[in-house]
Design a protein around this motif. Sequence first.
Motif, PDB file in Angstrom:
ATOM      1  N   SER A  47      -0.314  54.820  42.096  1.00 20.01           N
ATOM      2  CA  SER A  47      -0.032  53.541  42.754  1.00 20.01           C
ATOM      3  C   SER A  47      -1.251  53.033  43.514  1.00 20.01           C
ATOM      4  CB  SER A  47       1.169  53.664  43.687  1.00 20.01           C
ATOM      5  OG  SER A  47       0.906  54.524  44.779  1.00 20.01           O
ATOM      6  N   MET A  48      -2.068  53.957  44.043  1.00 20.61           N
ATOM      7  CA  MET A  48      -3.310  53.546  44.688  1.00 20.61           C
ATOM      8  C   MET A  48      -4.196  52.779  43.720  1.00 20.61           C
ATOM      9  SD  MET A  48      -4.430  56.866  46.935  1.00 20.61           S
ATOM     10  CE  MET A  48      -6.151  56.402  46.712  1.00 20.61           C
ATOM     11  N   LEU A  49      -4.343  53.324  42.516  1.00 19.36           N
ATOM     12  CA  LEU A  49      -5.203  52.672  41.527  1.00 19.36           C
ATOM     13  C   LEU A  49      -4.628  51.317  41.123  1.00 19.36           C
ATOM     14  CD1 LEU A  49      -6.080  55.709  39.213  1.00 19.36           C
ATOM     15  CD2 LEU A  49      -7.363  54.820  41.178  1.00 19.36           C
ATOM     16  N   GLN A  50      -3.316  51.254  40.993  1.00 22.28           N
ATOM     17  CA  GLN A  50      -2.685  50.002  40.575  1.00 22.28           C
ATOM     18  C   GLN A  50      -2.763  48.921  41.644  1.00 22.28           C
ATOM     19  OE1 GLN A  50       1.149  51.689  39.672  1.00 22.28           O
ATOM     20  NE2 GLN A  50       0.742  51.720  37.466  1.00 22.28           N
ATOM     21  N   HIS A  51      -2.919  49.309  42.923  1.00 19.77           N
ATOM     22  CA  HIS A  51      -2.951  48.344  44.023  1.00 19.77           C
ATOM     23  C   HIS A  51      -4.348  48.158  44.599  1.00 19.77           C
ATOM     24  CE1 HIS A  51       1.382  49.157  43.864  1.00 19.77           C
ATOM     25  NE2 HIS A  51       1.540  47.983  44.425  1.00 19.77           N
ATOM     26  N   GLU A  52      -5.351  48.558  43.853  1.00 18.07           N
ATOM     27  CA  GLU A  52      -6.729  48.416  44.325  1.00 18.07           C
ATOM     28  C   GLU A  52      -7.048  46.967  44.674  1.00 18.07           C
ATOM     29  OE1 GLU A  52     -10.505  49.454  45.438  1.00 18.07           O
ATOM     30  OE2 GLU A  52      -9.058  50.902  44.668  1.00 18.07           O
ATOM     31  N   SER A  53      -6.642  46.035  43.832  1.00 22.93           N
ATOM     32  CA  SER A  53      -6.960  44.625  44.064  1.00 22.93           C
ATOM     33  C   SER A  53      -6.182  44.036  45.242  1.00 22.93           C
ATOM     34  CB  SER A  53      -6.677  43.803  42.799  1.00 22.93           C
ATOM     35  OG  SER A  53      -5.311  43.870  42.445  1.00 22.93           O
ATOM     36  N   ASP A  54      -5.122  44.731  45.694  1.00 25.82           N
ATOM     37  CA  ASP A  54      -4.327  44.258  46.830  1.00 25.82           C
ATOM     38  C   ASP A  54      -4.838  44.808  48.160  1.00 25.82           C
ATOM     39  OD1 ASP A  54      -2.619  43.001  44.998  1.00 25.82           O
ATOM     40  OD2 ASP A  54      -1.384  44.791  44.799  1.00 25.82           O
ATOM     41  N   GLY A  55      -5.889  45.614  48.108  1.00 27.79           N
ATOM     42  CA  GLY A  55      -6.430  46.191  49.338  1.00 27.79           C
ATOM     43  C   GLY A  55      -5.823  47.515  49.732  1.00 27.79           C
ATOM     44  N   TYR A  56      -5.046  48.135  48.828  1.00 29.26           N
ATOM     45  CA  TYR A  56      -4.404  49.414  49.138  1.00 29.26           C
ATOM     46  C   TYR A  56      -4.846  50.498  48.152  1.00 29.26           C
ATOM     47  CZ  TYR A  56      -1.395  46.566  52.079  1.00 29.26           C
ATOM     48  OH  TYR A  56      -0.918  45.696  53.029  1.00 29.26           O
ATOM     49  N   GLY A  57      -6.098  50.427  47.726  1.00 27.87           N
ATOM     50  CA  GLY A  57      -6.614  51.380  46.758  1.00 27.87           C
ATOM     51  C   GLY A  57      -7.459  52.463  47.395  1.00 27.87           C
ATOM     52  N   ILE A  58      -8.458  52.899  46.666  1.00 18.21           N
ATOM     53  CA  ILE A  58      -9.291  54.013  47.110  1.00 18.21           C
ATOM     54  C   ILE A  58     -10.040  53.679  48.390  1.00 18.21           C
ATOM     55  CG2 ILE A  58     -11.375  55.322  46.517  1.00 18.21           C
ATOM     56  CD1 ILE A  58     -10.294  55.581  43.707  1.00 18.21           C
ATOM     57  N   ASP A  59     -10.531  52.445  48.521  1.00 18.21           N
ATOM     58  CA  ASP A  59     -11.226  52.076  49.762  1.00 18.21           C
ATOM     59  C   ASP A  59     -10.304  52.198  50.966  1.00 18.21           C
ATOM     60  OD1 ASP A  59     -13.549  51.620  48.400  1.00 18.21           O
ATOM     61  OD2 ASP A  59     -13.308  49.439  48.289  1.00 18.21           O
ATOM     62  N   ALA A  60      -9.028  51.809  50.790  1.00 19.47           N
ATOM     63  CA  ALA A  60      -8.060  51.941  51.875  1.00 19.47           C
ATOM     64  C   ALA A  60      -7.806  53.406  52.196  1.00 19.47           C
ATOM     65  CB  ALA A  60      -6.750  51.252  51.493  1.00 19.47           C
ATOM     66  N   ALA A  61      -7.756  54.246  51.165  1.00 20.99           N
ATOM     67  CA  ALA A  61      -7.561  55.675  51.379  1.00 20.99           C
ATOM     68  C   ALA A  61      -8.713  56.265  52.179  1.00 20.99           C
ATOM     69  CB  ALA A  61      -7.414  56.393  50.041  1.00 20.99           C
ATOM     70  N   ILE A  62      -9.918  55.829  51.891  1.00 18.24           N
ATOM     71  CA  ILE A  62     -11.087  56.314  52.625  1.00 18.24           C
ATOM     72  C   ILE A  62     -10.995  55.909  54.100  1.00 18.24           C
ATOM     73  CG2 ILE A  62     -13.591  56.072  52.848  1.00 18.24           C
ATOM     74  CD1 ILE A  62     -13.683  55.890  49.770  1.00 18.24           C
ATOM     75  N   GLN A  63     -10.488  54.698  54.375  1.00 23.48           N
ATOM     76  CA  GLN A  63     -10.279  54.273  55.763  1.00 23.48           C
ATOM     77  C   GLN A  63      -9.300  55.196  56.478  1.00 23.48           C
ATOM     78  OE1 GLN A  63      -9.504  49.995  56.436  1.00 23.48           O
ATOM     79  NE2 GLN A  63     -10.096  49.678  54.303  1.00 23.48           N
ATOM     80  N   ILE A  64      -8.243  55.572  55.791  1.00 24.26           N
ATOM     81  CA  ILE A  64      -7.234  56.450  56.390  1.00 24.26           C
ATOM     82  C   ILE A  64      -7.835  57.821  56.692  1.00 24.26           C
ATOM     83  CG2 ILE A  64      -5.070  57.668  55.935  1.00 24.26           C
ATOM     84  CD1 ILE A  64      -4.239  55.220  54.246  1.00 24.26           C
ATOM     85  N   VAL A  65      -8.598  58.353  55.753  1.00 24.88           N
ATOM     86  CA  VAL A  65      -9.235  59.659  55.965  1.00 24.88           C
ATOM     87  C   VAL A  65     -10.175  59.593  57.161  1.00 24.88           C
ATOM     88  CG1 VAL A  65     -10.827  61.343  54.980  1.00 24.88           C
ATOM     89  CG2 VAL A  65      -8.999  60.370  53.571  1.00 24.88           C
ATOM     90  N   SER A  66     -10.934  58.522  57.259  1.00 29.62           N
ATOM     91  CA  SER A  66     -11.862  58.374  58.384  1.00 29.62           C
ATOM     92  C   SER A  66     -11.120  58.342  59.706  1.00 29.62           C
ATOM     93  CB  SER A  66     -12.693  57.097  58.220  1.00 29.62           C
ATOM     94  OG  SER A  66     -13.513  57.163  57.083  1.00 29.62           O
ATOM     95  N   ALA A  67      -9.942  57.684  59.734  1.00 31.89           N
ATOM     96  CA  ALA A  67      -9.154  57.619  60.962  1.00 31.89           C
ATOM     97  C   ALA A  67      -8.653  59.001  61.364  1.00 31.89           C
ATOM     98  CB  ALA A  67      -7.982  56.660  60.770  1.00 31.89           C
TER      99      ALA A  67
END
Length: 342
Positions: A47-67
């Motif tokens: 689902s992360m890959l499918q929602h990449e264009s919505d702002g909830y993809g891998i870049d968003a996951a990296i933000q969560i890990v950083s937090a």
Amino acid sequence: MKFVSFRRYGEGSEARAGAWLPMGIIDLQAAAGLVFEDLPHDWSLMSMLQHESDGYGIDAAIQIVSAVVDLLGGGGDGIEWDDPDAINSMLSLGGETVIYPPDSVRLLAPIPQPPTIRDFYAFEQHVREIRAQHGRSVPSTWYDMPVFYFGNPTTVLGPDSDLVMPRTSQLDYELEIAAVIGRPCRDIEPAEAEYYIAGLMVMNDWSARDIQAREMSVGLGPAKGKDFATSFGPAMITLDEIEDKALGDGRYDLAMVVRVNGEERGRASFADIYYTLGELIAHASRDVTLLPGEIIGSGTVGTGCLLETTHGEGPWLEVGDVVELEIERIGILRNTIVDRDS
């Protein structure tokens, strides 16, 4: 980043997306509240890959890990897991478990059921050795374009999963590397392909050599000889994890090793590939739109299967054998062969 799919022991069958750090495995959905007020979907890796264009993809996951890392004081590499509850309470997420010790969850294939699996035939040494067993040279067409077959996306296995012995007397492993498509793409050029790669995995293209030989004798296949299982894992790593291994021509110098019951049976390098991943993906995208989660396999690396190293004579895999495929930076993909009646 190293991403995984996992299940929590004792709870349902839901596949959850995780980030595997030295401190442990971060449950991305559990930790998402540190960055997002509300998620529009459950966080599986697919689902992360499918929602990449919505702002909830891998870049968003990296933000969560950083937090998470920030809340733990900028690292957490020295965490002692004597009291996981105390560690998770530091994250102030209402008692939700956010970080798991790696041995406390069951890892799945990163993409448990991909839309498609395309497996290529891209290592020259493997092609040359297999053809030589039959007194043949590599066909000239092989040098003109990469070729692939479609695998079965419904028989995917993950790391440490058992492989039920199929109805064959010549069971074989195949050591490969696989790329996961992260963004839709169509008719792309090889130089563009890395933009569309979400990450890389270890791949085991299991083969029943007796069945494969018979079906291909009629000019079609492979099909049933590989229909029963394909393993992926233990993680999907993003390309920034191997930037220092890039050779500048689309290839990466990553060691690839296979072991059976702890004994090394083959060793090579991803750098030996004849066609780059970019060339494979560009060819696959010709007149076709590739979608997030689709898998592109490299084909078997030289010395990466018993058909090659035993010159087609065996011995082949048996019940009880433990097969480990390892690729530098990605990890070890381990499966055990079990009897059908067990």
